[in-house]
Design a protein around this motif. Structure first.
Motif, PDB file in Angstrom:
ATOM      1  N   VAL A 119       0.921  -0.830   0.273  1.00  0.00           N
ATOM      2  CA  VAL A 119       0.473   0.248  -0.163  1.00  0.00           C
ATOM      3  C   VAL A 119       1.227   1.277  -0.167  1.00  0.00           C
ATOM      4  N   ALA A 120       0.910   2.066  -0.783  1.00  0.00           N
ATOM      5  CA  ALA A 120       1.296   2.893  -1.337  1.00  0.00           C
ATOM      6  C   ALA A 120       0.754   4.460  -0.842  1.00  0.00           C
ATOM      7  N   GLY A 121       1.594   5.667  -0.604  1.00  0.00           N
ATOM      8  CA  GLY A 121       0.053   7.193  -0.634  1.00  0.00           C
ATOM      9  C   GLY A 121      -0.874   6.720   0.957  1.00  0.00           C
ATOM     10  N   THR A 122       0.138   6.111   1.560  1.00  0.00           N
ATOM     11  CA  THR A 122      -0.305   5.946   3.658  1.00  0.00           C
ATOM     12  C   THR A 122      -1.055   7.446   4.130  1.00  0.00           C
ATOM     13  N   GLY A 123       0.435   8.288   3.773  1.00  0.00           N
ATOM     14  CA  GLY A 123       1.074   8.923   4.941  1.00  0.00           C
ATOM     15  C   GLY A 123       1.031   8.959   5.774  1.00  0.00           C
ATOM     16  N   LEU A 124       1.831   7.745   6.195  1.00  0.00           N
ATOM     17  CA  LEU A 124       2.432   6.650   7.332  1.00  0.00           C
ATOM     18  C   LEU A 124       3.484   7.549   7.168  1.00  0.00           C
ATOM     19  N   GLU A 125       4.542   7.222   8.440  1.00  0.00           N
ATOM     20  CA  GLU A 125       5.859   7.392   8.581  1.00  0.00           C
ATOM     21  C   GLU A 125       6.448   6.092   8.486  1.00  0.00           C
ATOM     22  N   GLY A 126       7.663   7.102   7.278  1.00  0.00           N
ATOM     23  CA  GLY A 126       8.641   5.420   7.593  1.00  0.00           C
ATOM     24  C   GLY A 126      10.346   5.918   7.299  1.00  0.00           C
ATOM     25  N   ALA A 127      10.922   4.968   6.140  1.00  0.00           N
ATOM     26  CA  ALA A 127      12.090   5.912   6.169  1.00  0.00           C
ATOM     27  C   ALA A 127      12.331   6.673   4.680  1.00  0.00           C
ATOM     28  N   MET A 128      13.507   6.616   4.558  1.00  0.00           N
ATOM     29  CA  MET A 128      13.424   7.825   3.516  1.00  0.00           C
ATOM     30  C   MET A 128      12.912   7.462   2.345  1.00  0.00           C
ATOM     31  N   GLY A 129      12.621   7.883   1.172  1.00  0.00           N
ATOM     32  CA  GLY A 129      11.968   7.470   0.320  1.00  0.00           C
ATOM     33  C   GLY A 129      10.344   7.253   0.195  1.00  0.00           C
ATOM     34  N   ALA A 130      10.264   6.276  -1.238  1.00  0.00           N
ATOM     35  CA  ALA A 130       8.680   5.854  -0.991  1.00  0.00           C
ATOM     36  C   ALA A 130       8.134   5.045   0.934  1.00  0.00           C
ATOM     37  N   VAL A 131       6.882   5.420   1.332  1.00  0.00           N
ATOM     38  CA  VAL A 131       6.480   4.416   2.290  1.00  0.00           C
ATOM     39  C   VAL A 131       5.634   2.640   1.354  1.00  0.00           C
ATOM     40  N   LEU A 132       5.922   1.945   1.696  1.00  0.00           N
ATOM     41  CA  LEU A 132       5.154   1.314   1.753  1.00  0.00           C
ATOM     42  C   LEU A 132       4.867  -0.024   2.751  1.00  0.00           C
ATOM     43  N   ALA A 133       3.618  -0.064   2.737  1.00  0.00           N
ATOM     44  CA  ALA A 133       3.094  -1.030   4.320  1.00  0.00           C
ATOM     45  C   ALA A 133       2.654  -2.021   3.221  1.00  0.00           C
ATOM     46  N   THR A 134       3.370  -3.386   3.811  1.00  0.00           N
ATOM     47  CA  THR A 134       3.362  -4.562   2.940  1.00  0.00           C
ATOM     48  C   THR A 134       1.863  -5.705   3.935  1.00  0.00           C
ATOM     49  N   PHE A 135       1.452  -6.470   2.965  1.00  0.00           N
ATOM     50  CA  PHE A 135       0.625  -7.249   3.475  1.00  0.00           C
ATOM     51  C   PHE A 135       0.652  -8.776   3.551  1.00  0.00           C
ATOM     52  N   ALA A 136       0.262  -9.234   3.954  1.00  0.00           N
ATOM     53  CA  ALA A 136       0.089 -10.982   3.324  1.00  0.00           C
ATOM     54  C   ALA A 136      -1.107 -11.013   2.490  1.00  0.00           C
ATOM     55  N   ASP A 137      -2.273 -10.399   3.076  1.00  0.00           N
ATOM     56  CA  ASP A 137      -3.713 -10.466   2.801  1.00  0.00           C
ATOM     57  C   ASP A 137      -4.131  -8.883   1.960  1.00  0.00           C
ATOM     58  N   LYS A 138      -4.774  -9.563   0.716  1.00  0.00           N
ATOM     59  CA  LYS A 138      -5.386  -8.192   0.101  1.00  0.00           C
ATOM     60  C   LYS A 138      -6.396  -7.172   0.480  1.00  0.00           C
ATOM     61  N   GLN A 139      -6.998  -8.242   1.636  1.00  0.00           N
ATOM     62  CA  GLN A 139      -8.231  -7.128   2.184  1.00  0.00           C
ATOM     63  C   GLN A 139      -7.576  -6.722   3.457  1.00  0.00           C
TER      64      GLN A 139
END
Length: 180
Positions: A119-139
């Protein structure tokens, strides 16, 4: 006698060739390598920063002889997309954020990065560059995208163009997979 010697040499070479062919690495089946834990002193393979100082999912590339750790899923994918890394036998892992705290991802929940939902575009804080949240489940990924205005992507939809634009533009959370 000379003819017998030639026959013996040819026979020796044929047997040696069969033995070498039987030991060929192409016939060897390697067991998949498992992810490893992250530790307080681990440094990102790309930027050299301490991985534990950043929130969000981490990434790792694991081979039978080495482990490369990254402070974010995006850093790992960016490294993987480099042509010299494409032919290497690495298993790629990221944290399943449905089962982890954003600020302290749980290493017991590392998942195959190629199968994960991003998931990109979450506004969540992360490391430098793109912040990508990662999930095993699509839902789970869709639920975060709906709550935050982000968008869901697959591993093979993330390319260098997306990652580069996201790193340059600190508004990376508003870029779509095609960079708009």
């Amino acid at each position: 006698m000379r003819r017998l010697r030639k026959i013996m040499i040819a026979l020796f070479l044929a047997v040696t060739g069969l033995v070498i062919t039987g030991c060929n690495d192409a016939n060897k089946v390697e067991a998949p390598v498992e992810p490893v834990g992250f530790h307080a002193g681990d440094e990102c393979h790309i930027c050299g920063m301490l991985i534990a100082e950043f929130p969000g999912p981490k990434g790792q590339a694991v081979a039978t002889t080495e482990v490369r750790k990254f402070c974010s899923a995006a850093e790992m994918i960016g490294w993987w997309l480099q042509p010299e890394n494409q032919n290497r036998s690495y298993e790629l892992y990221v944290h399943d954020m449905a089962r982890s705290d954003w600020y302290r991802p749980d290493d017991a929940h590392l998942i195959n990065a190629r199968d994960a939902w991003y998931v990109a575009g979450t506004g969540l804080e992360g490391a430098m560059g793109a912040v990508l949240a990662t999930f095993a489940d699509k839902q789970e990924a869709r639920a975060l995208a709906q709550r935050t205005g982000g968008h869901v992507m697959r591993f093979d939809e993330i390319d260098q163009t997306f990652l580069s634009k996201a790193a340059i533009n600190h508004e990376d959370d508003r870029l779509s997979p095609d960079g708009h």
